[in-house]
Design a protein around this motif. Structure first.
Motif, PDB file in Angstrom:
ATOM      1  N   PRO A   1     -16.994  -5.281   8.591  1.00 23.90           N
ATOM      2  CA  PRO A   1     -16.688  -4.833   9.956  1.00 23.90           C
ATOM      3  C   PRO A   1     -15.819  -5.810  10.731  1.00 23.90           C
ATOM      4  N   ALA A   2     -14.698  -5.302  11.232  1.00 19.25           N
ATOM      5  CA  ALA A   2     -13.734  -6.069  12.035  1.00 19.25           C
ATOM      6  C   ALA A   2     -13.093  -7.221  11.266  1.00 19.25           C
ATOM      7  N   ALA A   3     -13.133  -7.182   9.933  1.00 20.41           N
ATOM      8  CA  ALA A   3     -12.524  -8.247   9.128  1.00 20.41           C
ATOM      9  C   ALA A   3     -11.002  -8.193   9.229  1.00 20.41           C
ATOM     10  N   LEU A   4     -10.379  -9.376   9.166  1.00 20.95           N
ATOM     11  CA  LEU A   4      -8.925  -9.480   9.103  1.00 20.95           C
ATOM     12  C   LEU A   4      -8.505  -9.630   7.651  1.00 20.95           C
ATOM     13  N   ALA A   5      -7.400  -8.998   7.282  1.00 23.18           N
ATOM     14  CA  ALA A   5      -6.919  -9.108   5.906  1.00 23.18           C
ATOM     15  C   ALA A   5      -5.409  -8.955   5.867  1.00 23.18           C
ATOM     16  N   ASP A   6      -4.791  -9.574   4.862  1.00 20.26           N
ATOM     17  CA  ASP A   6      -3.372  -9.407   4.583  1.00 20.26           C
ATOM     18  C   ASP A   6      -3.215  -8.530   3.350  1.00 20.26           C
ATOM     19  N   ILE A   7      -2.299  -7.597   3.396  1.00 18.66           N
ATOM     20  CA  ILE A   7      -1.958  -6.801   2.222  1.00 18.66           C
ATOM     21  C   ILE A   7      -0.453  -6.883   2.021  1.00 18.66           C
ATOM     22  N   ALA A   8      -0.014  -6.902   0.767  1.00 16.34           N
ATOM     23  CA  ALA A   8       1.416  -7.018   0.465  1.00 16.34           C
ATOM     24  C   ALA A   8       1.744  -6.250  -0.805  1.00 16.34           C
ATOM     25  N   TRP A   9       2.947  -5.702  -0.835  1.00 15.05           N
ATOM     26  CA  TRP A   9       3.416  -4.882  -1.955  1.00 15.05           C
ATOM     27  C   TRP A   9       4.876  -5.215  -2.220  1.00 15.05           C
ATOM     28  N   VAL A  10       5.214  -5.442  -3.487  1.00 14.69           N
ATOM     29  CA  VAL A  10       6.588  -5.732  -3.897  1.00 14.69           C
ATOM     30  C   VAL A  10       7.044  -4.634  -4.860  1.00 14.69           C
ATOM     31  N   ALA A  11       8.242  -4.115  -4.629  1.00  8.88           N
ATOM     32  CA  ALA A  11       8.748  -3.020  -5.460  1.00  8.88           C
ATOM     33  C   ALA A  11      10.233  -3.201  -5.732  1.00  8.88           C
ATOM     34  N   ASP A  12      10.711  -2.501  -6.774  1.00  4.81           N
ATOM     35  CA  ASP A  12      12.137  -2.411  -7.053  1.00  4.81           C
ATOM     36  C   ASP A  12      12.714  -1.369  -6.102  1.00  4.81           C
ATOM     37  N   PRO A  13      13.598  -1.739  -5.188  1.00  3.80           N
ATOM     38  CA  PRO A  13      14.059  -0.781  -4.170  1.00  3.80           C
ATOM     39  C   PRO A  13      14.819   0.410  -4.748  1.00  3.80           C
ATOM     40  N   HIS A  14      15.589   0.180  -5.807  1.00  2.00           N
ATOM     41  CA  HIS A  14      16.342   1.294  -6.405  1.00  2.00           C
ATOM     42  C   HIS A  14      15.399   2.312  -7.044  1.00  2.00           C
ATOM     43  N   GLU A  15      14.418   1.828  -7.804  1.00  3.01           N
ATOM     44  CA  GLU A  15      13.463   2.733  -8.445  1.00  3.01           C
ATOM     45  C   GLU A  15      12.613   3.454  -7.404  1.00  3.01           C
ATOM     46  N   LEU A  16      12.230   2.733  -6.358  1.00  2.00           N
ATOM     47  CA  LEU A  16      11.421   3.344  -5.299  1.00  2.00           C
ATOM     48  C   LEU A  16      12.221   4.426  -4.572  1.00  2.00           C
ATOM     49  N   ALA A  17      13.505   4.159  -4.329  1.00  2.00           N
ATOM     50  CA  ALA A  17      14.357   5.152  -3.670  1.00  2.00           C
ATOM     51  C   ALA A  17      14.472   6.421  -4.517  1.00  2.00           C
ATOM     52  N   LYS A  18      14.531   6.258  -5.845  1.00  2.00           N
ATOM     53  CA  LYS A  18      14.593   7.433  -6.730  1.00  2.00           C
ATOM     54  C   LYS A  18      13.311   8.251  -6.620  1.00  2.00           C
ATOM     55  N   CYS A  19      12.158   7.575  -6.583  1.00  2.00           N
ATOM     56  CA  CYS A  19      10.881   8.279  -6.469  1.00  2.00           C
ATOM     57  C   CYS A  19      10.816   9.103  -5.189  1.00  2.00           C
ATOM     58  N   LEU A  20      11.377   8.541  -4.113  1.00  2.00           N
ATOM     59  CA  LEU A  20      11.324   9.184  -2.797  1.00  2.00           C
ATOM     60  C   LEU A  20      12.511  10.099  -2.543  1.00  2.00           C
ATOM     61  N   LYS A  21      13.421  10.155  -3.538  1.00  3.02           N
ATOM     62  CA  LYS A  21      14.625  11.002  -3.438  1.00  3.02           C
ATOM     63  C   LYS A  21      15.469  10.640  -2.204  1.00  3.02           C
ATOM     64  N   LEU A  22      15.642   9.338  -1.988  1.00  5.28           N
ATOM     65  CA  LEU A  22      16.467   8.863  -0.884  1.00  5.28           C
ATOM     66  C   LEU A  22      17.924   8.821  -1.312  1.00  5.28           C
ATOM     67  N   SER A  23      18.820   9.209  -0.436  1.00  2.00           N
ATOM     68  CA  SER A  23      20.247   9.183  -0.754  1.00  2.00           C
ATOM     69  C   SER A  23      20.818   7.774  -0.660  1.00  2.00           C
ATOM     70  N   ASP A  24      20.158   6.916   0.111  1.00  2.45           N
ATOM     71  CA  ASP A  24      20.649   5.549   0.319  1.00  2.45           C
ATOM     72  C   ASP A  24      19.465   4.593   0.293  1.00  2.45           C
ATOM     73  N   VAL A  25      19.503   3.609  -0.619  1.00  4.57           N
ATOM     74  CA  VAL A  25      18.405   2.661  -0.752  1.00  4.57           C
ATOM     75  C   VAL A  25      18.216   1.823   0.511  1.00  4.57           C
TER      76      VAL A  25
ATOM     77  N   TYR B   1       4.647  -6.057   3.968  1.00 12.09           N
ATOM     78  CA  TYR B   1       3.488  -6.876   4.328  1.00 12.09           C
ATOM     79  C   TYR B   1       2.872  -6.380   5.632  1.00 12.09           C
ATOM     80  N   SER B   2       1.550  -6.332   5.684  1.00 13.79           N
ATOM     81  CA  SER B   2       0.838  -5.985   6.914  1.00 13.79           C
ATOM     82  C   SER B   2      -0.399  -6.854   7.049  1.00 13.79           C
ATOM     83  N   ARG B   3      -0.646  -7.291   8.257  1.00 14.93           N
ATOM     84  CA  ARG B   3      -1.950  -7.894   8.576  1.00 14.93           C
ATOM     85  C   ARG B   3      -2.772  -6.801   9.247  1.00 14.93           C
ATOM     86  N   ILE B   4      -3.932  -6.536   8.703  1.00 19.46           N
ATOM     87  CA  ILE B   4      -4.735  -5.417   9.180  1.00 19.46           C
ATOM     88  C   ILE B   4      -6.111  -5.884   9.646  1.00 19.46           C
ATOM     89  N   ARG B   5      -6.701  -5.102  10.535  1.00 17.46           N
ATOM     90  CA  ARG B   5      -8.098  -5.299  10.900  1.00 17.46           C
ATOM     91  C   ARG B   5      -8.868  -4.063  10.448  1.00 17.46           C
TER      92      ARG B   5
END
Length: 288
Positions: free
Chosen positions: A144-168, A7-11
């Motif tokens: 211009p200068a708007a505030l917004a929230d963005i959020a992303w939910v993922a499966d950590p195991h599948e995401l780790a495989k995509c990124l070739k991480l040795s440890d989730v 999650y991030s709050r962005i301007r």
């Protein structure tokens, strides 16, 4: 293991540009960034930090196969404007008149005329330049200068495989902070943003039949709104299929107002809803 949420709050600096695929050179723009664009905002700093090769090719629906894998590991992603204490900024879609490089796409008689063009002549400036660099209207979403929230939910195991991480667990440490605090753009590379808040970790899972409140857009097929102050917009989903989404208050293909949270009931068993811990009005909904 539970899903992981970023999650991030962005301007926004000036706004963003996410243009419709498969259209003419006019390139109309969306009024809201679709889920894949939100995922890209978080994924870009991760890929840069890990120096993952961005190879082009294969049967990927995205430009880079690694991003196609990341989208496949995702459960949901969304965006919502924020009402600021010092005033609120919405989104307005416009078309800017600009010149584009059109010469490589010309055919037939147009190509012959371009090849015969003599630089510096009155004919060149009056006609030939327009053939090479035609004027087109390009879509942009100004906020211009708007505030917004963005959020992303993922499966950590599948995401780790995509990124070739040795440890989730790396996703829950520095790499997660890089994703949330490293967001630098939304949509095209010119859509510069700054991050004001960031969080990553386990989300709160909302059960089927439960009522929740959110400012984020949610799939129409997943929920039943408890308030009447909703609008519908059409965006592409994680499968790159067009899908209708509810968004609070007033929204259209050309204008989006900063919303108050809207209450929904989660009604579809094929859908999942996740809340950012500590933020009662930031709930992300996706379809399995």
């Amino acid at each position: 293991m539970n899903p992981i949420i970023f999650y991030s709050r962005i301007r926004l600096s000036w706004g963003f540009s996410v243009r419709l695929p498969g259209v003419s050179a006019a390139q109309p723009a969306l009024s809201l960034p679709p889920p894949t664009t939100i995922i890209g905002a978080f994924a870009n700093p991760i890929l840069e930090a890990l120096r993952v090769p961005k190879e082009i090719g294969g049967k990927s629906r995205a430009i880079y196969p690694v991003f196609d894998c990341i989208v496949g590991a995702s459960k949901a992603a969304s965006f919502g404007l924020v009402r600021g204490v010092e005033g609120s900024v919405g989104i307005a879609v416009m078309k800017e008149i600009t010149r584009i490089i059109g010469a490589p796409y010309k055919t037939g008689e147009e190509v012959r005329k371009i090849r015969k063009a003599r630089f510096g002549t009155s004919e060149f400036f009056a006609k030939d330049l327009g053939r090479m660099l035609p004027v087109q209207a390009l879509g942009v979403a100004y906020a211009p200068a708007a505030l917004a929230d963005i959020a992303w939910v993922a499966d950590p195991h599948e995401l780790a495989k995509c990124l070739k991480l040795s440890d989730v667990s790396e996703l829950y440490k520095t790499l997660g902070s890089i994703a949330t605090w490293g967001v630098s753009r939304l949509g095209s590379k010119e859509g510069i943003v700054s991050v004001l808040e960031g969080h990553h970790g386990d989300p709160e899972v909302i059960r089927i039949g439960s009522i929740f409140r959110t400012r984020m857009y949610v799939p129409v097929d997943c929920v039943k709104p408890k308030d009447e102050a909703v609008s519908e917009v059409t965006l592409w989903d994680l499968e790159y299929n067009w899908r209708r989404y509810y968004i609070a208050y007033i929204a259209s293909s050309s204008l989006v107002y900063p919303p108050d949270p809207i209450s929904y009931r989660l009604v579809n068993e094929r859908c999942e809803a996740f809340k950012v811990p500590g933020l009662d009005d930031v709930v992300v909904v996706g379809m399995r």
